[in-house]
Motif scaffolding. Structure first.
Motif: not given
Length: 195
Positions: A1-30
Motif C-alpha cells: 500500500x502506498x504511503x498516501x493511501x496508508x495515511x488516508x486510511x489512518x485518518x479515515x479510521x480515526x475520523x470515522x471513530x470520532x463520528x461513530x462515538x457521537x451521541x445519537x441526539x447530538x448527531x441529530x442536533x448537529x
C-alpha cells in the motif's frame, strides 16, 4: 500500500471513530444545524437546479432536512445509485420507492431519471480547511465527478459532515478533487488554498 493511501486510511479510521462515538441526539442536533447553515449557504440555488444529496448510512450527517429545504425552493434532487461499480445520480421525488443498493444504502429504482448535478452535497470521512476530502476509500465520488467534468459539467462540490471529522491535512492524490465548500454544524468553510 502506498504511503498516501496508508495515511488516508489512518485518518479515515480515526475520523470515522470520532463520528461513530457521537451521541445519537447530538448527531441529530448537529445534522439540523448543518441543514440551517447549508440552506443559507445555498440560498441562491435557482429553481430547477439539479442538486445531488445522499441518504445517510451509519453515523453520517442526515441531509434530509437540507434536501427538503432545497426541494421546497424548487431544486431538482437526486441521490447516488451504485450501477456497475460506479455512481449514477437518480432523481429523488417525494414518495418515490427506494431500493437497496448495497453498502447499507438505498436509492430510487431503475425507472428514475438519471441526472447530472450542478451542485453536489458530498459525503466524507474527513476534511481539511483547504477543501481536501477523504472519502470512504472506494473512489466512487472521484470517478463520478470526473465523468461529469468529462461531459462538460463542472459541479460545485460542497462537503458535508461534522466538525469532529476535520483533520489538519487531508492527503490529496493527483486525481482527487478539492471541495469548494464544507458545511458542518459550526458553519460553512470556504477553503483558501493560497492560489
Amino acid at each position: 500500500m502506498s504511503e498516501l493511501r496508508e495515511r488516508k486510511r489512518e485518518l479515515r479510521k480515526a475520523a470515522l471513530a470520532r463520528r461513530d462515538a457521537m451521541d445519537e441526539s447530538d448527531r441529530i442536533e448537529a445534522s439540523l444545524m448543518v441543514a440551517e447553515h447549508g440552506d443559507r449557504f445555498l440560498a441562491d440555488v435557482e429553481p430547477g437546479t439539479i442538486v445531488s444529496g445522499f441518504l445517510p448510512i451509519r453515523s453520517e450527517v442526515d441531509l434530509r432536512p437540507l434536501m427538503t429545504h432545497l426541494a421546497d425552493r424548487g431544486a431538482t434532487l437526486c441521490v447516488p445509485a451504485i450501477v456497475e461499480n460506479n455512481l449514477q445520480f437518480r432523481e429523488l421525488k417525494r414518495g418515490a420507492e427506494l431500493v437497496e443498493q448495497g453498502f447499507g444504502t438505498v436509492s430510487p429504482g431503475e425507472d428514475a431519471a438519471v441526472l447530472n448535478p450542478l451542485v453536489m452535497l458530498v459525503p466524507l470521512s474527513a476534511f481539511d480547511r483547504r477543501g481536501g476530502r477523504i472519502g470512504y476509500g472506494g473512489g466512487f465520488y472521484d470517478r463520478a465527478i470526473q465523468r461529469l467534468i468529462d461531459t462538460g459539467v463542472t459541479p460545485h462540490l460542497v462537503g458535508t459532515g461534522f466538525s469532529i471529522q476535520e483533520v489538519d491535512e487531508a492527503p490529496m492524490a493527483e486525481h482527487d478533487r478539492y471541495l469548494d465548500a464544507i458545511v458542518t454544524e459550526e458553519g460553512v468553510i470556504e477553503p483558501s488554498r493560497g492560489t
